[in-house]
Design a protein around this motif. Sequence first.
Motif, PDB file in Angstrom:
ATOM      1  N   GLY A 163       0.815  -1.216   0.000  1.00 25.96           N
ATOM      2  CA  GLY A 163       0.000   0.000   0.000  1.00 25.96           C
ATOM      3  C   GLY A 163       0.850   1.268   0.000  1.00 25.96           C
ATOM      4  O   GLY A 163       0.529   2.250  -0.665  1.00 25.96           O
ATOM      5  N   LEU A 164       1.964   1.236   0.760  1.00 23.80           N
ATOM      6  CA  LEU A 164       2.842   2.407   0.788  1.00 23.80           C
ATOM      7  C   LEU A 164       3.453   2.663  -0.580  1.00 23.80           C
ATOM      8  O   LEU A 164       3.474   3.795  -1.074  1.00 23.80           O
ATOM      9  N   VAL A 165       3.959   1.607  -1.211  1.00 24.80           N
ATOM     10  CA  VAL A 165       4.585   1.767  -2.534  1.00 24.80           C
ATOM     11  C   VAL A 165       3.568   2.239  -3.563  1.00 24.80           C
ATOM     12  O   VAL A 165       3.811   3.183  -4.328  1.00 24.80           O
ATOM     13  N   ILE A 166       2.419   1.582  -3.586  1.00 22.13           N
ATOM     14  CA  ILE A 166       1.395   1.937  -4.567  1.00 22.13           C
ATOM     15  C   ILE A 166       0.854   3.349  -4.309  1.00 22.13           C
ATOM     16  O   ILE A 166       0.564   4.100  -5.243  1.00 22.13           O
ATOM     17  N   SER A 167       0.747   3.729  -3.055  1.00 20.14           N
ATOM     18  CA  SER A 167       0.235   5.061  -2.732  1.00 20.14           C
ATOM     19  C   SER A 167       1.174   6.149  -3.241  1.00 20.14           C
ATOM     20  O   SER A 167       0.732   7.153  -3.806  1.00 20.14           O
ATOM     21  N   VAL A 168       2.479   5.947  -3.007  1.00 20.33           N
ATOM     22  CA  VAL A 168       3.441   6.947  -3.490  1.00 20.33           C
ATOM     23  C   VAL A 168       3.414   7.047  -5.013  1.00 20.33           C
ATOM     24  O   VAL A 168       3.358   8.131  -5.596  1.00 20.33           O
ATOM     25  N   TYR A 169       3.419   5.874  -5.664  1.00 20.43           N
ATOM     26  CA  TYR A 169       3.408   5.865  -7.135  1.00 20.43           C
ATOM     27  C   TYR A 169       2.113   6.472  -7.680  1.00 20.43           C
ATOM     28  O   TYR A 169       2.125   7.325  -8.574  1.00 20.43           O
ATOM     29  N   ALA A 170       0.988   6.008  -7.143  1.00 21.88           N
ATOM     30  CA  ALA A 170      -0.304   6.501  -7.631  1.00 21.88           C
ATOM     31  C   ALA A 170      -0.479   7.983  -7.329  1.00 21.88           C
ATOM     32  O   ALA A 170      -1.067   8.729  -8.118  1.00 21.88           O
ATOM     33  N   GLY A 171       0.044   8.433  -6.174  1.00 18.31           N
ATOM     34  CA  GLY A 171      -0.070   9.856  -5.836  1.00 18.31           C
ATOM     35  C   GLY A 171       0.672  10.738  -6.818  1.00 18.31           C
ATOM     36  O   GLY A 171       0.145  11.743  -7.303  1.00 18.31           O
ATOM     37  N   PHE A 172       1.926  10.376  -7.120  1.00 17.33           N
ATOM     38  CA  PHE A 172       2.701  11.153  -8.092  1.00 17.33           C
ATOM     39  C   PHE A 172       2.081  11.073  -9.484  1.00 17.33           C
ATOM     40  O   PHE A 172       2.002  12.065 -10.207  1.00 17.33           O
ATOM     41  N   LYS A 173       1.609   9.878  -9.854  1.00 19.42           N
ATOM     42  CA  LYS A 173       1.071   9.689 -11.199  1.00 19.42           C
ATOM     43  C   LYS A 173      -0.228  10.454 -11.387  1.00 19.42           C
ATOM     44  O   LYS A 173      -0.418  11.161 -12.384  1.00 19.42           O
ATOM     45  N   SER A 174      -1.127  10.329 -10.444  1.00 17.33           N
ATOM     46  CA  SER A 174      -2.442  10.952 -10.592  1.00 17.33           C
ATOM     47  C   SER A 174      -2.396  12.464 -10.404  1.00 17.33           C
ATOM     48  O   SER A 174      -3.262  13.175 -10.915  1.00 17.33           O
ATOM     49  N   SER A 175      -1.392  12.973  -9.675  1.00 16.55           N
ATOM     50  CA  SER A 175      -1.311  14.422  -9.446  1.00 16.55           C
ATOM     51  C   SER A 175      -0.528  15.143 -10.537  1.00 16.55           C
ATOM     52  O   SER A 175      -0.501  16.369 -10.560  1.00 16.55           O
ATOM     53  N   GLY A 176       0.129  14.387 -11.419  1.00 21.32           N
ATOM     54  CA  GLY A 176       0.956  15.043 -12.439  1.00 21.32           C
ATOM     55  C   GLY A 176       0.155  15.951 -13.343  1.00 21.32           C
ATOM     56  O   GLY A 176       0.530  17.101 -13.620  1.00 21.32           O
ATOM     57  N   GLU A 177      -0.981  15.442 -13.819  1.00 22.37           N
ATOM     58  CA  GLU A 177      -1.787  16.224 -14.764  1.00 22.37           C
ATOM     59  C   GLU A 177      -2.377  17.466 -14.110  1.00 22.37           C
ATOM     60  O   GLU A 177      -2.326  18.562 -14.663  1.00 22.37           O
ATOM     61  N   ILE A 178      -2.940  17.309 -12.924  1.00 18.37           N
ATOM     62  CA  ILE A 178      -3.541  18.461 -12.250  1.00 18.37           C
ATOM     63  C   ILE A 178      -2.489  19.499 -11.898  1.00 18.37           C
ATOM     64  O   ILE A 178      -2.727  20.704 -11.984  1.00 18.37           O
ATOM     65  N   LYS A 179      -1.270  19.034 -11.523  1.00 15.34           N
ATOM     66  CA  LYS A 179      -0.203  19.973 -11.205  1.00 15.34           C
ATOM     67  C   LYS A 179       0.212  20.758 -12.457  1.00 15.34           C
ATOM     68  O   LYS A 179       0.447  21.967 -12.402  1.00 15.34           O
ATOM     69  N   GLU A 180       0.288  20.055 -13.589  1.00 13.08           N
ATOM     70  CA  GLU A 180       0.663  20.723 -14.831  1.00 13.08           C
ATOM     71  C   GLU A 180      -0.374  21.778 -15.218  1.00 13.08           C
ATOM     72  O   GLU A 180      -0.026  22.884 -15.634  1.00 13.08           O
ATOM     73  N   ARG A 181      -1.635  21.456 -15.060  1.00 14.27           N
ATOM     74  CA  ARG A 181      -2.694  22.409 -15.392  1.00 14.27           C
ATOM     75  C   ARG A 181      -2.678  23.606 -14.446  1.00 14.27           C
ATOM     76  O   ARG A 181      -2.894  24.749 -14.868  1.00 14.27           O
ATOM     77  N   LEU A 182      -2.421  23.360 -13.164  1.00 17.63           N
ATOM     78  CA  LEU A 182      -2.318  24.474 -12.209  1.00 17.63           C
ATOM     79  C   LEU A 182      -1.106  25.357 -12.517  1.00 17.63           C
ATOM     80  O   LEU A 182      -1.156  26.572 -12.339  1.00 17.63           O
ATOM     81  N   ASP A 183      -0.016  24.733 -12.973  1.00 20.87           N
ATOM     82  CA  ASP A 183       1.159  25.519 -13.367  1.00 20.87           C
ATOM     83  C   ASP A 183       0.832  26.438 -14.542  1.00 20.87           C
ATOM     84  O   ASP A 183       1.289  27.586 -14.600  1.00 20.87           O
ATOM     85  N   TYR A 184       0.037  25.941 -15.492  1.00 25.99           N
ATOM     86  CA  TYR A 184      -0.385  26.782 -16.614  1.00 25.99           C
ATOM     87  C   TYR A 184      -1.185  27.983 -16.112  1.00 25.99           C
ATOM     88  O   TYR A 184      -0.996  29.118 -16.577  1.00 25.99           O
ATOM     89  N   LEU A 185      -2.082  27.738 -15.169  1.00 21.66           N
ATOM     90  CA  LEU A 185      -2.866  28.837 -14.605  1.00 21.66           C
ATOM     91  C   LEU A 185      -1.976  29.835 -13.865  1.00 21.66           C
ATOM     92  O   LEU A 185      -2.183  31.052 -13.932  1.00 21.66           O
ATOM     93  N   SER A 186      -0.967  29.326 -13.151  1.00 23.27           N
ATOM     94  CA  SER A 186      -0.038  30.203 -12.444  1.00 23.27           C
ATOM     95  C   SER A 186       0.734  31.090 -13.409  1.00 23.27           C
ATOM     96  O   SER A 186       0.923  32.295 -13.172  1.00 23.27           O
TER      97      SER A 186
END
Length: 345
Positions: free
Chosen positions: A59-82
């Motif tokens: 669960g720890l490994v999958i959580s870290v991987y899934a967290g980085f993977k799933s947040s990449g797109e939203i972070k990129e879009r927020l960076d565009y807004l910034s």
Amino acid sequence: MMKKFSSIRYMYIRSHLYAVFLTTVILLSVLLSIHVLVSPDWLSAMSIFVFILLYVLLGLVISVYAGFKSSGEIKERLDYLSVLITQFANGNYQSRVYFNESDEVTRISNEMNELGEKLQNQVKSLQRMADEKADFAKSSHKAAVIEERQRLARDLHDAVSQQLFAITMMSEAALKQLDIDSEVAKTQLRDVADSALKAQTEMRALLLHLRPVHLSGEPLPIGVKKLIDELKQKTNMNFTVSIDEDIELSETTEEHVFRIIQESLSNTLRHAAASEAKIKIFIRANELFLHISDNGEGFNVDEDTNRKTSYGLKTMRERSEELGGTFTIRSIQGEGTYLDIRIPC
């Protein structure tokens, strides 16, 4: 360090870890309940421990991987807004950002695009108002001339007239000391020379204001170069000028920019005690950039109490904002003053 762990990526990871924690607690409770109440052969305390341990590790490994993977797109879009917000803050209201998704971030981006369009229309309205103001200023030219004469008269009385009076008094004192103590007389004559030089510099700065406020139909590059050539003949300062030759601006914008340069150089002559001044004018991405700097004494921008200098800075700022531009000034005591202006074209 704390700021980094509060980013969107770590928020996603924390949410995944929280889900793993809750699931672990629920599974452990269910397995222990079955072990205590039913006690099946296949469910021992050791098997429960091994299962929960493996689940937590995975669960720890999958959580870290899934967290980085799933947040990449939203972070990129927020960076565009910034970046879009930064562009708006710098006066570039033509920037836009578009997303294909149908979610809250896309809704915010559409609202930001509408805001940029409204700001761009407001800049056009400001420039149109500046044109109308320029026409009105031309019609009231006589009143402006009278006001300028009164201001110059006050400056002559407050600065040059007092310096000339001081020169007269020091000259008379030097004449009296000439036969008594020649060394004292020499010192007083040096003070007379210094005061005369200051009065000359002040007079040149005042004469700079007597130049025509308008460019009289000349393009901005030609008007600025003529102004610099005149100052080179009348002062000991070194000027470095860089102007794009293909600059095309409205008549009102050219007059405001020319007047800003005129006011800035006047302040440099009167207050900076500088030996060099640089002027750079160019256009990039539909914006006019004006940079003026000198190597003078500098001053404290926040604590400056010199009323004449503050008046000149206020005038330059108002002219920039009338054109929808941004005005930035930096000054370091003992190193010089730096003026940067950006005006949408």
